[in-house]
Every structure is written in structure tokens, then in C-alpha cells.
Scaffold this motif. Structure first.
Motif, PDB file in Angstrom:
ATOM      1  N   SER A  65       0.758  -1.328  -0.053  1.00 51.63           N
ATOM      2  CA  SER A  65       0.129  -0.033  -0.474  1.00 51.63           C
ATOM      3  C   SER A  65       0.878   0.917  -0.078  1.00 51.63           C
ATOM      4  O   SER A  65       2.002   1.533   0.578  1.00 51.63           O
ATOM      5  N   GLU A  66       0.227   2.104  -0.571  1.00 47.37           N
ATOM      6  CA  GLU A  66       1.366   3.447  -0.695  1.00 47.37           C
ATOM      7  C   GLU A  66       1.505   4.653   0.616  1.00 47.37           C
ATOM      8  O   GLU A  66       2.046   5.081   1.085  1.00 47.37           O
ATOM      9  N   GLU A  67       0.551   3.917   1.747  1.00 47.27           N
ATOM     10  CA  GLU A  67       0.469   4.795   2.699  1.00 47.27           C
ATOM     11  C   GLU A  67       1.719   4.542   4.161  1.00 47.27           C
ATOM     12  O   GLU A  67       1.677   5.361   3.801  1.00 47.27           O
ATOM     13  N   TYR A  68       1.678   3.462   3.201  1.00 47.51           N
ATOM     14  CA  TYR A  68       2.964   2.971   3.928  1.00 47.51           C
ATOM     15  C   TYR A  68       4.031   3.890   3.704  1.00 47.51           C
ATOM     16  O   TYR A  68       5.133   4.811   4.672  1.00 47.51           O
ATOM     17  N   TYR A  69       4.447   4.286   2.514  1.00 44.41           N
ATOM     18  CA  TYR A  69       5.293   5.259   2.032  1.00 44.41           C
ATOM     19  C   TYR A  69       4.977   6.344   2.262  1.00 44.41           C
ATOM     20  O   TYR A  69       6.906   7.258   2.618  1.00 44.41           O
ATOM     21  N   GLU A  70       3.879   6.943   2.195  1.00 44.11           N
ATOM     22  CA  GLU A  70       3.696   8.489   2.418  1.00 44.11           C
ATOM     23  C   GLU A  70       3.773   8.458   3.881  1.00 44.11           C
ATOM     24  O   GLU A  70       4.647   9.211   4.382  1.00 44.11           O
ATOM     25  N   ALA A  71       3.452   7.799   4.547  1.00 44.45           N
ATOM     26  CA  ALA A  71       4.106   7.702   6.051  1.00 44.45           C
ATOM     27  C   ALA A  71       5.647   7.568   6.515  1.00 44.45           C
ATOM     28  O   ALA A  71       5.482   8.654   7.586  1.00 44.45           O
ATOM     29  N   LYS A  90       7.577   8.965   4.410  1.00 41.12           N
ATOM     30  CA  LYS A  90       7.864   9.810   3.889  1.00 41.12           C
ATOM     31  C   LYS A  90       7.844  11.239   4.502  1.00 41.12           C
ATOM     32  O   LYS A  90       8.563  12.181   4.641  1.00 41.12           O
ATOM     33  N   ARG A 101      13.864   4.165   3.453  1.00 45.11           N
ATOM     34  CA  ARG A 101      12.039   3.466   2.562  1.00 45.11           C
ATOM     35  C   ARG A 101      11.979   1.640   2.042  1.00 45.11           C
ATOM     36  O   ARG A 101      11.037   0.452   2.642  1.00 45.11           O
TER      37      ARG A 101
END
Lengths: 307, 531
Positions: free
Chosen positions: A192-198, A200, A209
Motif C-alpha cells: 500500500s502507498e500509505e506506508y511509503y507516504e507515512a 516520507k 524506505r
């Protein structure tokens, strides 16, 4: 008998689910379990005139040829060693290239790189053997023509066993990297993109990351692939070895695996009993290995175990 | 409502599975009914005798059958056309159709073994000494033909001479229909004659003069590899080397055994002998002189291709017919090149015509229609229409006949059915055979060999290896790993190399194999009065 009762109740309550499961069960019964009857061949003397169960039972006679020449240990070690190298280097490189590809922003380049890496997968081993011979042939090979043009000593690759330990692994990975990479690429897409956003927002750079998000998320995929690979660890890449090495006995000490040995031994003697005994040995070995590794994994972290 | 839909679909799914299963078991039922087919095998011979009054062939053809015919090698392009022509006739004559199947040359030996042991129905299959006819017959892979022949193929029985029928008997029974065409497959030196003339080199007649020829090529033609050789150094180098140099009885002789044609009663171990050492020294010298590639064990070309393309100058040993093929192939692209041939007979003093076992067709155990298969095979051999169609293709389309000679239409690539395009060696009928004009050369060689012909003493021997199966399999590995490098001249210290190889071979059970083989061989020699 409470267990039986609960099982029957389970069967009744979830009958739809069980009916849906039925095709799979039947499929495996037909394709994997019924053929196991053939294991019996390993203990009988094959006879054209009678059926399997009327043949003479000979206990372990068919296994004799495996240790007759006293090289079973070496073959087993070679097979294991090569497969471990394939699994280890293959997976590491596949993960690295999958991560790199997934970070690429240029779409057309990503597609192109992926296709180029995938292409060798479709080259047959026969053609690979021709390519390799033309690279390393002593008189007219690419390598030696190249060396000679610089006034250097030619190398006799085909009579140098240790080189092949490396070459076999290299060619295996070259051929299969694209394929295993795609599996990891798919797994990465699933994160999920959310992990990366979090991450970041927390100020993690790209390496952090990758190391703290991507790699841990790939762990399950890796373990499942590993367990699958271990199951067939005694079944070497027959085509690869057979085509690359062929009749070259000089290299056998370093490159002979169970499959090629069995093929060669039984090419003249075609004997179903002996062939089955070799297959049984490989399968049993793989079975024991999978069970052991799986139970180790279960002890460490139950979630990751296959069963 | 929704739930009902779900139930319905799952029921449907399970129905589909069940019907798929039924299909499977239906197939299985067909396959696994040996008792049924055995009964039907036994029955027709009774019904044949009963209906012989009404049917002149003595064959029950009331039921239409499809025969599965298996041949080695690759199928010709025009096979479908030939097959449908044949089927038109066969349907009328025998109420049967035939399917011609080919194994291709890739791993043919594996496929051959599987065809015989997997139980799939095969009605006719090629047999030869080099496909282990003797062992298969002995282990019961084929049906005995003794009783079938008079009932199903009386004409064929009369056509093949009695001594040939007797020669293919294994333990008293006939298992194959031998080919009657007399030919020689003894080897001979093949070499570029134009280069020999150009540099005034000696004519290869034995190993010494052959080596002198190769030396000359090496010295004068740096771009050409003197000797064509590939990874099968056992068969293509050592076996032929021994044939011309060591007077071997025939063969190839297995397990490093030595038997001489002129002393068949004397049995010795070639491996580890001084004779082998001397041979290996010669081969090593050839390797060091660069007569063939250093990595010969990884060369996968055929022996003939480098000759036709001009990359190599000579083959150590090839048979007259194949030499002729190589020559015509070479001259189709390079008409100014010449290819010479010296049969080993010139130095050995004799040649052996092929043993009847060398080409034949048998009926495997799995055949469902053995009578019809045999009757069909009779047609293939004795009926000119069947025979020429399956040997040469369709007249006018694939070939024409000029002054009694066969003439191909078009060339090798455009013609869909070359001469003997179905590898029809076994059903050659000398009365119907057509030869290409270029074949006169082979005939001339055969005529020469006819004058010095001696019988083949070896092929009639049936080896029974059941008592040393495991040792045999283990020895195969030892030969590949330790003897092949010696055969290829790659081992520097020959004494040391032989010693290691012999140690490994003895560990694998060489002594036991040789002792048992020796006993069988001496029994055979004594029984057949061979001296």
C-alpha cells in the motif's frame, strides 16, 4: 467422539465451501496422489508381460546402482549446492532488480528493461549451449579470439572444472532472473502507498524506505518461494546441466547432479525400476527438507510457515 | 434467491468435474485392459481359420481398425499425402487405415523405450541391433510371429528366405520381419580427394596412412580442421578406430571388452590392455597435433555437416551409403570438390554384409491388431504400389524414373519426400528398388565387398544383462567420466588415466560384468560352432 462430530457438523454447515473445494481436491488426487502408486515400480523388476502388481518384488535391488559407483554423496552435495546457489543468488538479485525497477519513474524505460530481462527466459537450453560453446570454444570461441588479438594466452574453459561452478550459476540466473523478478515486482505493487507516504512524512529517504518498508513486506513472498524451491531442491535443472556439460566427463566432478547421472546411467539400460528408485530418492529427500525447514520457520514465526 | 444461484453454480461445477472424470476413466478403461486385448488377440486366429474359407487371405477383416506405425527419425513433409494414398488402398484391401508416426532423431532412444514400456497401443515398430532388438525380444517386448505369419502374411513368410527368418530368432522365436536387401554398413575412411590430389598426400588405407593424410591437411590448409569429430568420441572415434586397427569382431563391443574377428574364441579386456594404451597414444597425438577440436566433448555437430560445408576434411569411419549421401550433398553446393572413400576391407581383407537383425519391423506386446498389422506390413514389402509409395513418394510429384534410375524432382528443400524419406530401410524390396544414378558408386563398392564377404559373427549374440543391471548402469557413468577424456586425447598421462579409470570401473563392478559376458559369449561361440 467429539472430533468426528464437529468435523461432520463443519462439513454440513460449510457444505458450499467444501463443494467449491472439491475440484481442487479431485485435481490433486488424480494428478499427484494416484500416480504415487508408481512408487511400487521402484521395488519391482519390470516385466513387459505382466502388470505392475504381478511383477517380482525385489526390495532395494533397484537402488543399488545409485551407490554402486560410490558417488551418491558427491551427487547429492552437487545437486544441493547448485540449487542453494540458484535459490540464494537468484532471489537476492531478483529482489534487488525488482526494487530498482519499481523505483523507476520513466514508464517506457521500465517496460523496456523488464522485457530485456525477461527475454532470456524464452531461450531454449539447446540454443544456450550453442551460444556458450561459441563464447568459450578453445580454437574459435569469442573469448579466446578476443584474448589472442591482445596477444594473451587462450583459456581452456571446457577443461577447467572450477570455472563451471560459477558459469552454471551465472547462466541459470541470466536465464531466470526476469521471471522471478516479476513475482517480486507484483508483490511490491501490492504494498500500500500509505506506508511509503507515512515513511516520507517521517523523513525517511529512499534507502530507508526500501530497507524498512519494501524489504520486510517482501519477506512472506520470499519465504513462500523459498519453501517451494526447497521442495524440488533435489531435482536439479536437468536441461541446463545436460546441455551445457553434455558428454564432457572432465567436468563431471564439479558439475554432475543426480538428474544427469540418472539419465546417463539409464540411457543404455532403460529400466523403469531403477529410474523410479532414483525419483523416489529425490522426492523423499525434498520432502524431508521441506518438512524440516517449515518446522524451523514455524518455531521462529508461525505466521510465515507454509502449513 | 441469491443463495439458490450459488448452490446451482457449485452443483454445475461439480457436474463438470464429474463428467471430466468420466472422460478420464473412459480413457483408462481403453488403455488398461490387457486381458481384453489378449482375448481378442487369441480369438482372431480361431476366427481366421474359421473364416478362411470365405476370405482368401485367411484374415478376419470384418472390423475396421487403425494401425499405429512407428518409425525412427523425422517425418517427410509430404507424409499426409502419402498416408492418405496408402489408406485408400489399405481400406479396400484390409479394411484398415494406418497412422505413420515418427519419433524424430532427438532422444529417439528414450522415446523408443517409452513406446514399448508405457503400454500405449503400437502395432508396428522398427527394430535393429542398434535399437537393442535382441534384448527387447528376450525380455518379451514383442509378440512372437511364428504362428501369426502363416495366418496373416503367408506371402511375406515365403518372400523372406528361411535362413533370414532363422537368423533373427531369439531363443527359438521370430520377433521381427527382417529386411532382405543385402548391404554393407562396414566403415571406411572418408576424405577430401581433391585436397589429397592438390597436395599429393597418401591415400588413407590404414591408421598410419590416414594420419599422414591428416598431417598433410593440417600443414597445407590452416583454415580446415583435418578430422571431423564430435562429443560422441566412444562411438565415432574409439569404436571405428578399433574396427580398422584392432580387428574387432563387430559391435560396438560393450564394457571395454575385446574379441577379435579372427579369434572369436579368445576373450580379453580391452580396457587396461597394451592394445588400448597404444590406441590412446595415437589419439592423444592426433589431439595434440590439432586434428580435431580441443573441446571435442562439447561439439554437437554431426560428423557429416562439417564435411559438406568444407570445415573439415575427413571422417575416420562411415558406411558406404552415408558416404554417398555426404558426397552428393557436398557436390550439390560445391561441384568442384571431390570426396574419396576407402573401405576398411582394404586393410582388413574382408567385409561383413549386414545381419538380418540390422533392419526389421516387429509387433509390440501392446498391439491390439497384430494380424492386421502383419498383413499390412506384408503389403508394404510385397505390394509394389505400397512399397514404392512409401519409399519414394508419388511418382511425378516427388520423383521420376529415367532409364531405370530414380530421379528426384526439385532439390532437397523443395521436395517434400526424398528418396527413402520415411527411413524405409526395413521394408526395402530388392525387386522394386530404384536407385539414384549417383548410387552406382555405392553399388560398385558393394560389388567389391561381395567378393571378400564373410559372415557377421557378432550380431546373432544375445546378451542377457539381467544379472548385472546395477553394475551396468554404474559403469556407464565411469566410462563417460573417466574414459571419454582419454578417448578424446585430453589426458596427459595415459598410464595414470587408465589406472584411475580402471580403478573406478572395478569399483562399479567391471569384473562381474566381464565375467558374466565372457561366459555368455563362450557359450554362444560353442553353440554356434564359431571358430
Amino acid at each position: 467422539m467429539p472430533t468426528r462430530k464437529t468435523f461432520i457438523r463443519e462439513l454440513i454447515t460449510n457444505r458450499i465451501l467444501f463443494i467449491m473445494l472439491l475440484p481442487t481436491i479431485v485435481f490433486f488426487l488424480i494428478n499427484s496422489y494416484v500416480p504415487m502408486v508408481g512408487i511400487y515400480y521402484a521395488f519391482t523388476r519390470f516385466d513387459f508381460n505382466t502388470s505392475l502388481f504381478n511383477s517380482q518384488f525385489v526390495w532395494f535391488d533397484n537402488f543399488e546402482f545409485l551407490w554402486k559407483s560410490g558417488i551418491l554423496t558427491k551427487l547429492t552435495l552437487n545437486t544441493l549446492g547448485y540449487n542453494l546457489a540458484f535459490i540464494l543468488f537468484g532471489n537476492i538479485l531478483a529482489i534487488i532488480s525488482a526494487v530498482l525497477l519499481s523505483e523507476l519513474k520513466l514508464k517506457w524505460f521500465k517496460k523496456l528493461a523488464q522485457s530485456i530481462m525477461f527475454l532470456p527466459y524464452f531461450i531454449s537450453f539447446v540454443i544456450l549451449s550453442v551460444i556458450v560453446y561459441n563464447l568459450f570454444g578453445y580454437e574459435n570461441g569469442f573469448l579466446n579470439t578476443f584474448l589472442k588479438s591482445f596477444g594473451l594466452e587462450p583459456v581452456d574453459v571446457y577443461n577447467t572444472p572450477w570455472l563451471w561452478v560459477i558459469l552454471v550459476v551465472v547462466f541459470y540466473i541470466w536465464k531466470n532472473l526476469g521471471y522471478s523478478m516479476i513475482i517480486y515486482l507484483a508483490a511490491i505493487t501490492g504494498i500500500s502507498e500509505e506506508y511509503y507516504e507515512a515513511a516520507k512524512i517521517d523523513g525517511a529517504n529512499i534507502f530507508q524506505r526500501t530497507w524498512y518498508v519494501t524489504i520486510p513486506m517482501l519477506k512472506t513472498t520470499f519465504i513462500v518461494l523459498l519453501l517451494f524451491a526447497l521442495g524440488s531442491i533435489m531435482k536439479g535443472q536437468f536441461d541446463l546441466f545436460y546441455q551445457l556439460i553434455g558428454n564432457n566427463g572432465v567436468l563431471y566432478n564439479a558439475t554432475d547432479i543426480l538428474d544427469t547421472y540418472v539419465y546417463r546411467s539409464l540411457k543404455v539400460t532403460f529400466d523403469i525400476g531403477m529410474a523410479s528408485s532414483a525419483g523416489l530418492y529425490q522426492s523423499l529427500f525434498g520432502f524431508v527438507l521441506v518438512m524440516t525447514v517449515n518446522s524451523i520457520i514455524r518455531k521462529v514465526n508461525e505466521d510465515y510457515a507454509l502449513f | 434467491m441469491k443463495k439458490k444461484g450459488k448452490l446451482l453454480s457449485s452443483v454445475l461445477a461439480s457436474f463438470m468435474i464429474v463428467s471430466a472424470l468420466a472422460g478420464c476413466s473412459g480413457n483408462d478403461g481403453n488403455k488398461a485392459s490387457p486381458s481384453d486385448s489378449a482375448a481378442s488377440k487369441a480369438a482372431p486366429s480361431e476366427s481366421a481359420s474359421a473364416s478362411s474359407a470365405s476370405n482368401e487371405t485367411g484374415l478376419d477383416t470384418s472390423k475396421k481398425v487403425e494401425l499405429q506405425f512407428y518409425m525412427l527419425g523425422d517425418a517427410p513433409k509430404d507424409l499426409p499425402a502419402i498416408q492418405s494414398e496408402i489408406n485408400k488402398m489399405a481400406l479396400e484391401d484390409l479394411n484398415a487405415t494406418v497412422k505413420f508416426n515418427f519419433t524424430s532423431w532427438t532422444d529417439w532412444d528414450q522415446k523408443y523405450k517409452l513406446l514399448l514400456s508405457s503400454g500405449q497401443p503400437v502395432d508396428l515398430i522398427f527394430t535393429a541391433d542398434w535399437t537393442q532388438y535382441q534384448s527387447y525380444a528376450k525380455s518379451g517386448a514383442f509378440l512372437p510371429l511364428d504362428d501369426l505369419l502363416p495366418a496373416a502374411a503367408p506371402k511375406l513368410q515365403a518372400f523372406v528366405p528361411q535362413d533370414m527368418w532363422d537368423a533373427v530368432r531369439i531363443e527359438g522365436k521370430i520377433y521381427t520381419v527382417p529386411a532382405t536387401y543385402k548391404e554393407y554398413v562396414n566403415n571406411g575412411f572418408v576424405y577430401r580427394e581433391d585436397l589429397r590430389e592438390k597436395y599429393n598426400l597418401p591415400v588413407p588405407k590404414d591408421i598410419t596412412s590416414f594420419e599422414a593424410y591428416l598431417d598433410g591437411i593440417k600443414a597445407n590448409e590452416p583454415g580446415i580442421q583435418p578430422l571431423s569429430m564430435n562429443s560422441d568420441v566412444r562411438q565415432n572415434l574409439m569404436d571405428v578406430f578399433r574396427e580398422v586397427n584392432d580387428d574387432t569382431i563387430g559391435g560396438p563391443l560393450p564394457y571395454g571388452i575385446g574379441i577379435k574377428y579372427n579369434k572369436p574364441g579368445e576373450f580379453y579386456s580391452y580396457w587396461g590392455s597394451d592394445e588400448q594404451k597404444k590406441d590412446l597414444e595415437t589419439v592423444q597425438r592426433w589431439q595434440q597435433k590439432g586434428f580435431f577440436a580441443k573441446n571435442v566433448l562439447n561439439v554437437k555437430d554431426t560428423l557429416q555437416d562439417p564435411i559438406t560445408s568444407g570445415k573439415a576434411a575427413a571422417i575416420l569411419g562411415d558406411n558406404p551409403t552415408r558416404y554417398n549421401d555426404t558426397m552428393s550433398k557436398m557436390q550439390s553446393t560445391h561441384p568442384d570438390w571431390k570426396l574419396g572413400y576407402t573401405p576398411y576391407a582394404e586393410s582388413r581383407g574382408f567385409a561383413t554384409p549386414v545381419h538380418p537383425i540390422h533392419n526389421g519391423f516387429a509387433i509390440p506386446q501392446s498391439s491390439k491388431n497384430p494380424e492386421r498389422a502383419l498383413a499390412f506390413y506384408e503389403k508394404m514389402v510385397t505390394d509394389k504400389r505400397y512399397n514404392q509409395l512409401t519409399q519414394y513418394g508419388i511418382e511425378g510429384k516427388n520423383y521420376t524414373v529415367e532409364d531405370g534410375y530414380y530421379k528426384m524432382v526439385g532439390d532437397n528443400t523443395s521436395n517434400g519426400f526424398l528418396r527413402e524419406g520415411m527411413q524405409g530401410w526395413a521394408w526395402r524390396n530388392p525387386e522394386f528398388m530404384l536407385f539414384d544414378k549417383s548410387y552406382d558408386g555405392v553399388k560398385a563398392i558393394f560389388d567389391k565387398l561381395d567378393a571378400i564377404a564373410k559372415p557377421d559373427l557378432f550380431t546373432g549374440f544375445v546378451e542377457d544383462y539381467s544379472s548385472y543391471q546395477p553394475e551396468r548402469a554404474a559403469l556407464e557413468q565411469v566410462e563417460k567420466q573417466y574414459f571419454y577424456p582419454l578417448y578424446a586425447g585430453l589426458v596427459k598421462d595415459i598410464d595414470e588415466g587408465i589406472k584411475t579409470a580402471m580403478d573406478k570401473a572395478n569399483n562399479a563392478g567391471l569384473q562381474k560384468i566381464q565375467a558374466s559376458y565372457k561366459q555368455q559369449w563362450l557359450d554362444y561361440v560353442a553353440k554356434n560352432g564359431i571358430k
